[in-house]
Each structure stands twice: as C-alpha cells, then as structure tokens.
Design an enzyme around this catalytic site. Sequence first.
Site, short mmCIF file in Angstrom:
data_model
loop_
_atom_site.label_atom_id
_atom_site.label_comp_id
_atom_site.label_asym_id
_atom_site.label_seq_id
_atom_site.Cartn_x
_atom_site.Cartn_y
_atom_site.Cartn_z
N HIS A 46 0.90 -1.01 0.01
CA HIS A 46 0.14 0.45 0.34
C HIS A 46 0.84 1.36 0.30
O HIS A 46 0.76 1.74 1.06
CB HIS A 46 -0.91 -0.03 1.69
CG HIS A 46 -1.82 1.45 1.07
ND1 HIS A 46 -2.18 2.05 1.92
CD2 HIS A 46 -3.63 0.97 0.95
CE1 HIS A 46 -2.75 3.23 2.00
NE2 HIS A 46 -3.52 2.21 1.03
N PHE A 47 1.44 1.76 -1.04
CA PHE A 47 1.21 1.40 -2.49
C PHE A 47 2.50 1.40 -2.95
O PHE A 47 3.61 1.77 -2.12
CB PHE A 47 0.94 2.22 -3.46
CG PHE A 47 -0.32 2.83 -2.64
CD1 PHE A 47 -1.69 1.61 -3.16
CD2 PHE A 47 -0.78 4.33 -2.23
CE1 PHE A 47 -3.04 2.04 -2.69
CE2 PHE A 47 -2.55 4.28 -1.49
CZ PHE A 47 -3.00 3.10 -2.15
#
Length: 146
Positions: A46-47
């Site tokens: 993420h991410f």
Amino acid sequence: MNREELKQLMPHREPMLLVDESEIIDESHVQSKYTIRENEFFTTGHFPGYPVVPGVILCEIMAQAGVRLIPEEELKTGTAFYAAIDNAKFKSSVFPGDTVVTVAHLAGRKGPAVFIDAKASVNGKLCCMGRLTFMIVPNDKLYNKE
C-alpha cells in the site's frame, strides 16, 4: 509504559501492536507514540513505490492509544472492541520512518460504551482525527477455542 508493559493491558501482539510507548497525562488524556517501520505488513503493498500508511491503520493506532484511558481493572476482566468511528478525517500522509504521536481524550462513558476523541500527528502536523467508540465486553462472554 513500553511495549512489554502494554501487552499486560492489551490483547494485541505483533504485527498488530501499534504503540511503542504510552504516557498518561491525566485521568482523561493519554499521549502515545508509534514509529512506522520500513517492513510493516500494511505498507509493503500500500502502495509499491509509495508506501503510505492506510487511514484505517491510523485509526487503529489512535484506538490502541486510547484504550489506556480505560481503567486497568476493567481491562483485566474485559476487552475493548470498536463499536464506531465517527468524524474520521485524514489530513496528511504518513510514511515508514515517521513517528505518529497520538493524543487521546476520554470524551465520555455510557454503560459499557467508552467514547474517545483522538488526534494523531507527525512532527506536529495533524494527520488523522476522529471519535472512537468502544464497547467493553466481559472476557467470559468471548469465544475461546481452548
């Protein structure tokens, strides 16, 4: 309190223990800190290339800090479960290496419900805030597989 002392009050364990240290300011305020590590399970995906802490994790950091405002006697016989998150606002991003400082305030109680207002910041900049509601569930009512 350090992490080991916090484990005596809270059921959380790694990788979900999201408080490094915590200090009671007065009977209705607590300040806690958590440093985001490089390899947290919630930032590795993420991410990729932009490892931002998810908002739900910021709420969990605030919640774990706020649990310190529940009397220790109650936490010995009950467990605090989320019942609601109200007016959550996300003001700035948090990344690995950042230390999240949370200040939580006991806003009220009604029976087994506990209401806590919390703010999280990094380097003095507000990143998250909201009202967290917990229900204290007696431990003898929890399902135990053992």
